[in-house]
Structure formats: C-alpha cells, structure tokens
Design an enzyme around this catalytic site. Sequence first.
Site, PDB file in Angstrom:
ATOM      1  N   SER A  61     -45.783 -32.949 -29.537  1.00  0.00           N
ATOM      2  CA  SER A  61     -46.395 -32.072 -28.540  1.00  0.00           C
ATOM      3  C   SER A  61     -47.637 -31.337 -29.047  1.00  0.00           C
ATOM      4  CB  SER A  61     -45.363 -31.054 -28.035  1.00  0.00           C
ATOM      5  OG  SER A  61     -44.799 -30.334 -29.117  1.00  0.00           O
ATOM      6  N   ASP A  84     -42.885 -19.070 -27.808  1.00  0.00           N
ATOM      7  CA  ASP A  84     -43.452 -20.301 -28.371  1.00  0.00           C
ATOM      8  C   ASP A  84     -44.459 -19.879 -29.436  1.00  0.00           C
ATOM      9  OD1 ASP A  84     -44.697 -22.635 -29.061  1.00  0.00           O
ATOM     10  OD2 ASP A  84     -45.236 -23.229 -27.020  1.00  0.00           O
ATOM     11  N   HIS A  97     -47.018 -23.937 -30.575  1.00  0.00           N
ATOM     12  CA  HIS A  97     -48.170 -24.472 -29.858  1.00  0.00           C
ATOM     13  C   HIS A  97     -49.250 -23.399 -29.735  1.00  0.00           C
ATOM     14  CE1 HIS A  97     -44.628 -26.885 -28.599  1.00  0.00           C
ATOM     15  NE2 HIS A  97     -45.490 -27.887 -28.791  1.00  0.00           N
TER      16      HIS A  97
END
Length: 464
Positions: A189, A438, A441
Amino acid sequence: MSISVVENQKIIYIFLSVYLGPRGEKRMKQLSYNVYRNPFSPVLVKLGVCFLLLGLSYRLFSSNFVLFSPSVVDDNELGLIADDNFSSHVAEPPENTDDLLVDLDNHSSQNESCDLFIGDWVPDPKGPIYTNTTCYSMESPQNCMNNGRPDSDYLYWRWNPRNCSLPKFDPKKFLHIMRHKSLAFIGDSIMRNHVQSLLCVLSQTKQSVEVYHDSTFKNRRWLFPSHNFTVSVVWSPFLAKAVTFEDDNGVSSGMIQLHLDELDTVWTQQYHNFDHIIIAGGKWYLKSAIYYENKTVVGCHNCHDQNITQLGFKYAYRKVLNSTFKFITGSNHKPYIFVRTITPDHFENGEWSSGGYCNRTRPFKEGDIEISDIDEILRNIELEEFKSAETIGSENGTILKLFDTMFLSLLRPDGHPGVYRQFHPYAGKDKNSKIQNDCLHWCLPGPIDSWNDLMMEMLLRRSS
C-alpha cells in the site's frame, strides 16, 4: 462589312500583335479573309477574342508569379481538412509542443557525486504544487485536509540533500522523459500511496485516464494520452505467492500462507511490459505466516505451533528478495529498476491495532530519532541482497538503483494521517475517544511528494 466586325478585328489585331509578335500580322490577314467570306464570322471573332484574353491572362500571371506573397496556412486550419482515406485506427499521439520548450539540462543538480538521500528537511514557503482540491486521484484515507486535519505546517517542508541542490519535480519535464514509456509501482500500500502522489503532481499539467482496474482496485493502470505514458500499480505485498485472510483494515481471520520459492505471477507476468519499475517489500513480512517451499510447510513466523519450525521473518524476507533479484537479473528484459528501501512508521505507545498514535506536527532533526531494531534488520537484508544483485546486474546490463527513502522518511513523523484517515473522526464523539491511527502511510500532499523529486533527479542523471 458591319462596324462591330471591324472593331472586333482591330481588337484581335492588337492582341495578336502583343501576344504573337510578327506572327500576329500574318494571322490577322487570314482572319480578315475569313471574316469577309463567312457570315458567322462575328460569332467566331468574339470566341477568338475570349480565348486570346484567357491566354494572355495566363501568360501574364505565370510570368509574374514570383511577385505575389506566399500564403501561410496555420497547422490548425490544416487539421480541419477532411481526408476520406484517413484510417480509423488509433494513431500515436501527436508531438506535444510543450516538449519543445523542455530544458532538461537546467533541471538536474549537475552533481552526480552527491548522495541524494542524506540531507535535511528545510522550510518551503511555496508549499506543494497541488492541493486536495486540485487533485482527484487521491484516496480518502490520505486526504488529510478534507478529513479535518487542523494543522498545515507539515505541508511546507522540502527535502534538501546536503551536498547538492534538488530541484522540485517538474511535471512537464517528467512527461517529456517518459514519452512512449511505462512506469510500474510493485509492492504494498505504500506503493499505492506513492502512485497517488505522482498522479496528483502530474495532473497539474496533464490529466490521466484510468484504463484498467481489478475488482478490488488494488491493481490499476492509468494512461496519459498526450504522451502515450502509462502508470501502473501492481499489488504484491510479499512479491511472492501468498494467500491472505485480511480485510482492508488489517484485521486477519487466518494465518497467511506464503510460498517462499514462488514469485507472485501478478508482477512477473507483466514484467516485460514495463520500462521503469519501482519495487519494494517490507512490512508485510512482520505478519504471522506459514511458510511453504515445494508446496510443503517448512516453517513459520509467529505461528505458536510446536509442530512447525519458527524460521522467522528474516529467513523469509531474504529468501524472497534473493529470488526477486535473480528473476530481475536473469531476465532478457532490462527495465530501469528503482529498489526502494523499507518505509518506517511512527506509531507511539502502541502499534496499528494496539492504540498506537502519531500526533506530531513538525519534522525531526537528525539525532532526534533512531531507526527501530526491526526496520534496521529489514533494511540490512535489503542492502545486502541489493549489493549482490547490483554486481550481477553490472555484468549483464541490468539497471538497478537503490531508492533509499528510509532515512528521510524517518524524520517525518508529522506527515501521517493519524486519526484523520477517517472523515472528521471526532464528529459526534468525545475528543478523548480512542480512534485507530494510521502512522505508516502519508498525507497527500505530504512528505511522500519529495520521493518524486528524487525519482526525477535520478532519471535525469541517467539521461545526461
């Protein structure tokens, strides 16, 4: 003889004298004889006058043609002319006139000896070239501003290598370099995060068209028709064949089955289609998994089964990276390969699913933070396997470049979505509510945009 005939005869005589010279007088005598004898001569005389006038006009025009100015036809006007023989097939895109203005020499740092990946984050008052309102390719979990992140200081920093300048990414120049080329991002990702960043930057100059996606939207491809340039993202978090039982939030319902001796055909079968590739493994090897070789269980990582040998993630990661580089160096196809190193996370007081958070708003300076033990292990494996592959590649024309973003990423704890991976996470909730963060990312715009600066600089160094 009537007066009209005489007048016509004089006219003819004058023109014959001018046009034919001495021959005109002889022709005039013949014409006078015929006029007296033929009752239809007036009609014939008039026809003769017409033909003579046309002939004289043509002679005058052709002899003085050079005196007329040539007409200039605009290319756009020519484009409006229909051609019945035009083929219905899709032709190559026309040359982009913007390319004619591209000056590649003035973009590069002109210092190929400097290490682009050693440097500092410095203030950048201009900020990013796009915003969450001018780019439509970013996904919601990375759209931090739209999701309600209140601070914006993290947008105004740029990566500055210590011993050379690093020009900002120039979309026009990048598209010029990539005309008729293809670029693929192969991995997890973080690769998806990076491709969104690149598309956002490029969209400020040219728009892409999505031409493919699978049912999960994890494998996608975009085309820039103006330059016949394609960008692909290929989902292969292990780079090897794997069966996973996990949802989009990382919640697992079963042990991963990882085949260490079989590379993932999702990327190997497409490999020959790509001119440039960014490839990486990493974080997924920390997940609990059963390891297979020759379709037989040979061990595991964190499986808590006394009947299975605990081989650990180090064994698995090294084996798959070794196989990956053997495939790349052994292939007849020789694309330009960027091998990206591990991307660190910035979870504090926990991990992804155990209450970890990241709420810092400014970059670290060198010395403020150290790489984690696990990330250092993964990175060392990457560097060792890369070095071996680079040696082999130098002998057979394989182009491998280390895309070492680990250190510069380590200094940016402020660039993650945190709780703002969700749309206005505190709406209707207490500010002390526990919300999943998160811290892996990157927000868009954000620190990952600097990766495009580095990629372009490396491509320009190669072209020069």
